[in-house]
Write an enzyme that holds these catalytic residues in place. Sequence first.
Site, PDB file in Angstrom:
ATOM      1  N   TYR A 102     -12.426  82.029  36.295  1.00 60.70           N
ATOM      2  CA  TYR A 102     -12.412  80.868  37.188  1.00 60.70           C
ATOM      3  C   TYR A 102     -10.991  80.535  37.611  1.00 60.70           C
ATOM      4  O   TYR A 102     -10.053  80.623  36.814  1.00 60.70           O
ATOM      5  CB  TYR A 102     -13.032  79.641  36.497  1.00 60.70           C
ATOM      6  CG  TYR A 102     -14.474  79.881  36.148  1.00 60.70           C
ATOM      7  CD1 TYR A 102     -15.475  79.661  37.093  1.00 60.70           C
ATOM      8  CD2 TYR A 102     -14.830  80.397  34.915  1.00 60.70           C
ATOM      9  CE1 TYR A 102     -16.804  79.929  36.792  1.00 60.70           C
ATOM     10  CE2 TYR A 102     -16.155  80.666  34.603  1.00 60.70           C
ATOM     11  CZ  TYR A 102     -17.130  80.430  35.541  1.00 60.70           C
ATOM     12  OH  TYR A 102     -18.439  80.707  35.244  1.00 60.70           O
ATOM     13  N   THR A 104      -8.850  77.943  40.876  1.00 66.38           N
ATOM     14  CA  THR A 104      -8.815  76.565  41.358  1.00 66.38           C
ATOM     15  C   THR A 104      -8.340  76.458  42.801  1.00 66.38           C
ATOM     16  O   THR A 104      -7.594  77.320  43.280  1.00 66.38           O
ATOM     17  CB  THR A 104      -7.852  75.749  40.458  1.00 66.38           C
ATOM     18  OG1 THR A 104      -7.585  74.497  41.073  1.00 66.38           O
ATOM     19  CG2 THR A 104      -6.527  76.454  40.241  1.00 66.38           C
ATOM     20  N   TYR A 128       0.607  74.390  37.192  1.00 62.33           N
ATOM     21  CA  TYR A 128      -0.769  74.798  36.864  1.00 62.33           C
ATOM     22  C   TYR A 128      -1.313  75.736  37.944  1.00 62.33           C
ATOM     23  O   TYR A 128      -1.826  76.823  37.639  1.00 62.33           O
ATOM     24  CB  TYR A 128      -1.651  73.548  36.723  1.00 62.33           C
ATOM     25  CG  TYR A 128      -3.138  73.822  36.736  1.00 62.33           C
ATOM     26  CD1 TYR A 128      -3.771  74.410  35.645  1.00 62.33           C
ATOM     27  CD2 TYR A 128      -3.916  73.484  37.841  1.00 62.33           C
ATOM     28  CE1 TYR A 128      -5.143  74.652  35.663  1.00 62.33           C
ATOM     29  CE2 TYR A 128      -5.285  73.715  37.865  1.00 62.33           C
ATOM     30  CZ  TYR A 128      -5.892  74.302  36.770  1.00 62.33           C
ATOM     31  OH  TYR A 128      -7.252  74.552  36.793  1.00 62.33           O
ATOM     32  N   LYS A 132      -2.402  79.700  37.600  1.00 62.15           N
ATOM     33  CA  LYS A 132      -3.766  80.173  37.899  1.00 62.15           C
ATOM     34  C   LYS A 132      -3.724  81.271  38.959  1.00 62.15           C
ATOM     35  O   LYS A 132      -4.469  82.245  38.883  1.00 62.15           O
ATOM     36  CB  LYS A 132      -4.647  79.007  38.369  1.00 62.15           C
ATOM     37  CG  LYS A 132      -4.949  77.948  37.327  1.00 62.15           C
ATOM     38  CD  LYS A 132      -5.775  78.461  36.149  1.00 62.15           C
ATOM     39  CE  LYS A 132      -7.189  78.837  36.521  1.00 62.15           C
ATOM     40  NZ  LYS A 132      -7.986  79.251  35.341  1.00 62.15           N
ATOM     41  N   TRP A 153     -12.536  70.049  41.137  1.00 60.95           N
ATOM     42  CA  TRP A 153     -13.005  68.744  40.662  1.00 60.95           C
ATOM     43  C   TRP A 153     -14.197  68.877  39.679  1.00 60.95           C
ATOM     44  O   TRP A 153     -15.250  68.266  39.872  1.00 60.95           O
ATOM     45  CB  TRP A 153     -13.410  67.870  41.863  1.00 60.95           C
ATOM     46  CG  TRP A 153     -12.306  67.526  42.819  1.00 60.95           C
ATOM     47  CD1 TRP A 153     -11.106  68.172  42.961  1.00 60.95           C
ATOM     48  CD2 TRP A 153     -12.293  66.462  43.774  1.00 60.95           C
ATOM     49  NE1 TRP A 153     -10.364  67.576  43.950  1.00 60.95           N
ATOM     50  CE2 TRP A 153     -11.062  66.513  44.465  1.00 60.95           C
ATOM     51  CE3 TRP A 153     -13.202  65.464  44.118  1.00 60.95           C
ATOM     52  CZ2 TRP A 153     -10.725  65.620  45.469  1.00 60.95           C
ATOM     53  CZ3 TRP A 153     -12.867  64.574  45.127  1.00 60.95           C
ATOM     54  CH2 TRP A 153     -11.639  64.653  45.787  1.00 60.95           C
TER      55      TRP A 153
HETATM   56  P1  NDP Z   1     -11.648  72.553  30.100  1.00 61.76           P
HETATM   57  O1  NDP Z   1     -10.287  71.948  30.096  1.00 61.76           O
HETATM   58  O2  NDP Z   1     -12.839  71.690  29.929  1.00 61.76           O
HETATM   59  O3  NDP Z   1     -11.725  73.677  28.978  1.00 61.76           O
HETATM   60  C1  NDP Z   1     -10.712  74.597  28.824  1.00 61.76           C
HETATM   61  C2  NDP Z   1     -11.015  75.415  27.574  1.00 61.76           C
HETATM   62  O4  NDP Z   1      -9.883  76.281  27.385  1.00 61.76           O
HETATM   63  C3  NDP Z   1     -11.155  74.555  26.294  1.00 61.76           C
HETATM   64  O5  NDP Z   1     -12.273  75.000  25.571  1.00 61.76           O
HETATM   65  C4  NDP Z   1      -9.884  74.841  25.535  1.00 61.76           C
HETATM   66  O6  NDP Z   1     -10.042  74.882  24.146  1.00 61.76           O
HETATM   67  C5  NDP Z   1      -9.568  76.257  26.019  1.00 61.76           C
HETATM   68  N1  NDP Z   1      -8.172  76.531  25.802  1.00 61.76           N
HETATM   69  C6  NDP Z   1      -7.107  75.777  26.184  1.00 61.76           C
HETATM   70  N2  NDP Z   1      -5.977  76.309  25.683  1.00 61.76           N
HETATM   71  C7  NDP Z   1      -6.339  77.407  24.980  1.00 61.76           C
HETATM   72  C8  NDP Z   1      -5.646  78.360  24.216  1.00 61.76           C
HETATM   73  N3  NDP Z   1      -4.323  78.284  24.023  1.00 61.76           N
HETATM   74  N4  NDP Z   1      -6.344  79.370  23.638  1.00 61.76           N
HETATM   75  C9  NDP Z   1      -7.675  79.445  23.764  1.00 61.76           C
HETATM   76  N5  NDP Z   1      -8.408  78.559  24.466  1.00 61.76           N
HETATM   77  C10 NDP Z   1      -7.739  77.559  25.044  1.00 61.76           C
HETATM   78  O7  NDP Z   1     -11.739  73.420  31.430  1.00 61.76           O
HETATM   79  P2  NDP Z   1     -12.928  73.489  32.497  1.00 61.76           P
HETATM   80  O8  NDP Z   1     -14.181  73.922  31.832  1.00 61.76           O
HETATM   81  O9  NDP Z   1     -12.902  72.244  33.293  1.00 61.76           O
HETATM   82  O10 NDP Z   1     -12.378  74.658  33.440  1.00 61.76           O
HETATM   83  C11 NDP Z   1     -12.997  75.944  33.497  1.00 61.76           C
HETATM   84  C12 NDP Z   1     -12.258  76.766  34.530  1.00 61.76           C
HETATM   85  O11 NDP Z   1     -12.320  76.140  35.813  1.00 61.76           O
HETATM   86  C13 NDP Z   1     -10.771  76.961  34.241  1.00 61.76           C
HETATM   87  O12 NDP Z   1     -10.399  78.263  34.617  1.00 61.76           O
HETATM   88  C14 NDP Z   1     -10.084  75.957  35.149  1.00 61.76           C
HETATM   89  O13 NDP Z   1      -8.771  76.367  35.491  1.00 61.76           O
HETATM   90  C15 NDP Z   1     -11.011  75.993  36.348  1.00 61.76           C
HETATM   91  N6  NDP Z   1     -10.980  74.768  37.146  1.00 61.76           N
HETATM   92  C16 NDP Z   1     -11.167  73.537  36.541  1.00 61.76           C
HETATM   93  C17 NDP Z   1     -11.119  72.389  37.291  1.00 61.76           C
HETATM   94  C18 NDP Z   1     -11.294  71.039  36.672  1.00 61.76           C
HETATM   95  O14 NDP Z   1     -11.330  70.047  37.414  1.00 61.76           O
HETATM   96  N7  NDP Z   1     -11.445  70.922  35.345  1.00 61.76           N
HETATM   97  C19 NDP Z   1     -10.912  72.435  38.758  1.00 61.76           C
HETATM   98  C20 NDP Z   1     -10.765  73.770  39.282  1.00 61.76           C
HETATM   99  C21 NDP Z   1     -10.808  74.877  38.498  1.00 61.76           C
HETATM  100  P3  NDP Z   1     -10.237  73.548  23.278  1.00 61.76           P
HETATM  101  O15 NDP Z   1     -11.658  73.103  23.549  1.00 61.76           O
HETATM  102  O16 NDP Z   1     -10.031  74.013  21.898  1.00 61.76           O
HETATM  103  O17 NDP Z   1      -9.215  72.556  23.768  1.00 61.76           O
END
Ligand code: NDP
Length: 297
Positions: A102, A104, A128, A132, A153
């Site tokens: 994924y 952004t 960020y 990405k 979002w």
């Molecule tokens: P979240 O922030 O909800 O979840 C991110 C996950 O990544 C968490 O489970 C976190 O672990 C894990 N993570 C963070 N750091 C590490 C690390 N060092 N090692 C291993 N795991 C790690 O993200 P979303 O589900 O919202 O996002 C999913 C995708 O969509 C991502 O690629 C994001 O860039 C993209 N995206 C998200 C948007 C948004 O608004 N949220 C918008 C556009 C794109 P832990 O649970 O332990 O913290």
Amino acid sequence: MKILLFGKDGQVGWELQRALLPIGEVLSVGRRGAAIMADFSNPDSVRKIIHDVNPDIIANAAAYTAVDMAEDDGDNALKINAVAPAIMAKEAKKRGALLLHYSTEYVFDGSGQQPWLETDRPAPLNVYGASKLEGEREIAQSGCNHLIFRTSWVYAARGKNFLKTMVKLIGDRDELNVVSDQIGAPTGAALLADISAHAIRATLEDNALCGLYHLTAAGETSWFEYASYIADQMKAALPNAKVAAIKPTLSSAYPQRAKRPSNSRMNTEKFKAKFKLNLPHWKIGVDQSLTEVLGQV
Ligand code: NDP
């Protein structure tokens, strides 16, 4: 079919654990409390897990998503958003696995008013977005079979997001100023996960579907209109509860550490045409998540 899922505890990762089950055996990786654990700040742990599991599909929902923190933590953001995905891509290429990843709308600079196309030139405004974008490029350059979905979002009834923050603030405050000059589409984690599962199935049958796609819910809104919609739904669901008055404000009046794009509109025509799928209006998913969140209040 063996599926290795990274980021099981995130908004999208949580939903993928459910949505991917009909495709095969899902092995979920998190940073804690999982049978298999990986911290991407040590990217070699990613390689080892892929070696050990030897998956047919790698789904990466893990990411460094703390947009403001990333401004002062660029090396770590890059490790998690680009170095680790690059390792996944190389390993996917070696073993002929499909990589789901994924990205952004923050890869764009947010100029203009037109929905961004996959062919538009990226120019991230913040660390960020740059990290990405680097992740996307590493995956594309590896030559592995991949699906990259740029979304926007993201919200869910679980996790940290604007929808949940608003429900709390609208219930606590008398008045709330919300930015009205950033436009995009709130996209539910459940929708992303379900659609990703459809897309994986289709891509396993037709490799030509691999590539980069914009994937968001339909329609558009500003953060202010989105917050007002949440407040209206709260009034209807909880007639006796306190509901803050929502006022529009400009991004310039609400400075944040990282710059945000004003135009987060994404053109999803390529995705809809290639996968023959419809994308529902953003209000449909928001209504569902609100029902869940308000049930917990
Ligand atoms: P979240 O922030 O909800 O979840 C991110 C996950 O990544 C968490 O489970 C976190 O672990 C894990 N993570 C963070 N750091 C590490 C690390 N060092 N090692 C291993 N795991 C790690 O993200 P979303 O589900 O919202 O996002 C999913 C995708 O969509 C991502 O690629 C994001 O860039 C993209 N995206 C998200 C948007 C948004 O608004 N949220 C918008 C556009 C794109 P832990 O649970 O332990 O913290």
